[in-house]
Design an enzyme around this catalytic site. Structure first.
Site, PDB file in Angstrom:
ATOM      1  N   HIS A  51       0.809  -1.391   0.034  1.00 43.65           N
ATOM      2  CA  HIS A  51       0.016  -0.126   0.015  1.00 43.65           C
ATOM      3  C   HIS A  51       0.833   1.408  -0.208  1.00 43.65           C
ATOM      4  CE1 HIS A  51      -4.113  -1.902   1.844  1.00 43.65           C
ATOM      5  NE2 HIS A  51      -3.240  -2.518   1.027  1.00 43.65           N
ATOM      6  N   GLU A  53       0.824   3.921   1.838  1.00 41.61           N
ATOM      7  CA  GLU A  53       1.058   4.448   3.227  1.00 41.61           C
ATOM      8  C   GLU A  53       2.301   3.425   3.892  1.00 41.61           C
ATOM      9  OE1 GLU A  53      -3.532   4.495   3.342  1.00 41.61           O
ATOM     10  OE2 GLU A  53      -1.934   3.360   2.235  1.00 41.61           O
ATOM     11  N   CYS A  81      -6.656   2.273   5.427  1.00 42.05           N
ATOM     12  CA  CYS A  81      -7.234   0.863   5.846  1.00 42.05           C
ATOM     13  C   CYS A  81      -6.540   0.707   7.493  1.00 42.05           C
ATOM     14  CB  CYS A  81      -6.865  -0.306   4.854  1.00 42.05           C
ATOM     15  SG  CYS A  81      -5.347  -0.767   4.943  1.00 42.05           S
ATOM     16  N   CYS A  84      -2.925  -0.184   7.574  1.00 46.46           N
ATOM     17  CA  CYS A  84      -1.917   1.015   7.550  1.00 46.46           C
ATOM     18  C   CYS A  84      -2.326   2.002   8.779  1.00 46.46           C
ATOM     19  CB  CYS A  84      -2.531   1.988   6.015  1.00 46.46           C
ATOM     20  SG  CYS A  84      -2.124   0.689   4.773  1.00 46.46           S
TER      21      CYS A  84
END
Length: 163
Positions: A51, A53, A81, A84
């Site tokens: 991801h 992040e 999410c 993260c």
């Protein structure tokens, strides 16, 4: 100032878009300077945790030579999410700014941020350049649906040729 950093995160999201990834971008800011950037790479890397992040946080930790980066802020184009947010808490990030709200019920973000997990809480502020952040996602999924429709039509036409 917030818009300046969210624009940097949007540039990262654009990079993901251009690579065929869901266009989410993130930057880590320290003392008014972007110190790391990240964008989604799950499809390219075939790794569930790739991801935006996570990528930005990992780069910031390497740059600062510490897994704790408590003076940093994270700007991300979509509400993080739970995975993260866990990384944000673990890295002891001071504040998270996000653009578009996740419509699929990620309201857990604020709960996780303030849950006092790992003896740390994080401030969260949403809606930074929300329309621009939502638009790049909308454009991506619209273009994806168009591509899928074209593939289906082409596949049907080819199948008709073989009969």
């Amino acid at each position: 100032m917030k818009n300046k950093y969210m624009k940097a995160a949007l540039k990262c999201a654009k990079k993901a878009f251009d690579e065929g990834e869901v266009p989410i971008g993130a930057v880590v800011v320290l003392d008014g300077k972007v110190i790391s950037r990240g964008h989604n790479r799950r499809t390219k890397r075939q790794i569930a945790t790739a991801h935006a992040e996570i990528e930005a946080i990992e780069k910031a930790c390497k740059k600062l030579n510490s897994w704790r980066i408590p003076d940093c802020e994270l700007y991300v184009t979509l509400e993080p999410c739970p995975m993260c947010m866990g990384a944000v808490l673990n890295a002891r990030i001071k504040k998270v700014y996000f653009g578009a709200k996740e419509d699929k019920g990620r309201s857990l973000t604020a709960q996780i941020a303030g849950a006092n997990l790992l003896n740390h809480t994080v401030e969260v502020e949403g809606g930074v350049m929300e329309e621009e952040c939502r638009q790049i996602l909308s454009d991506f999924f619209s273009s994806m649906r168009i591509r899928e429709k074209a593939k289906t039509a082409q596949s049907g036409a080819m199948q008709g040729d073989n009969e």
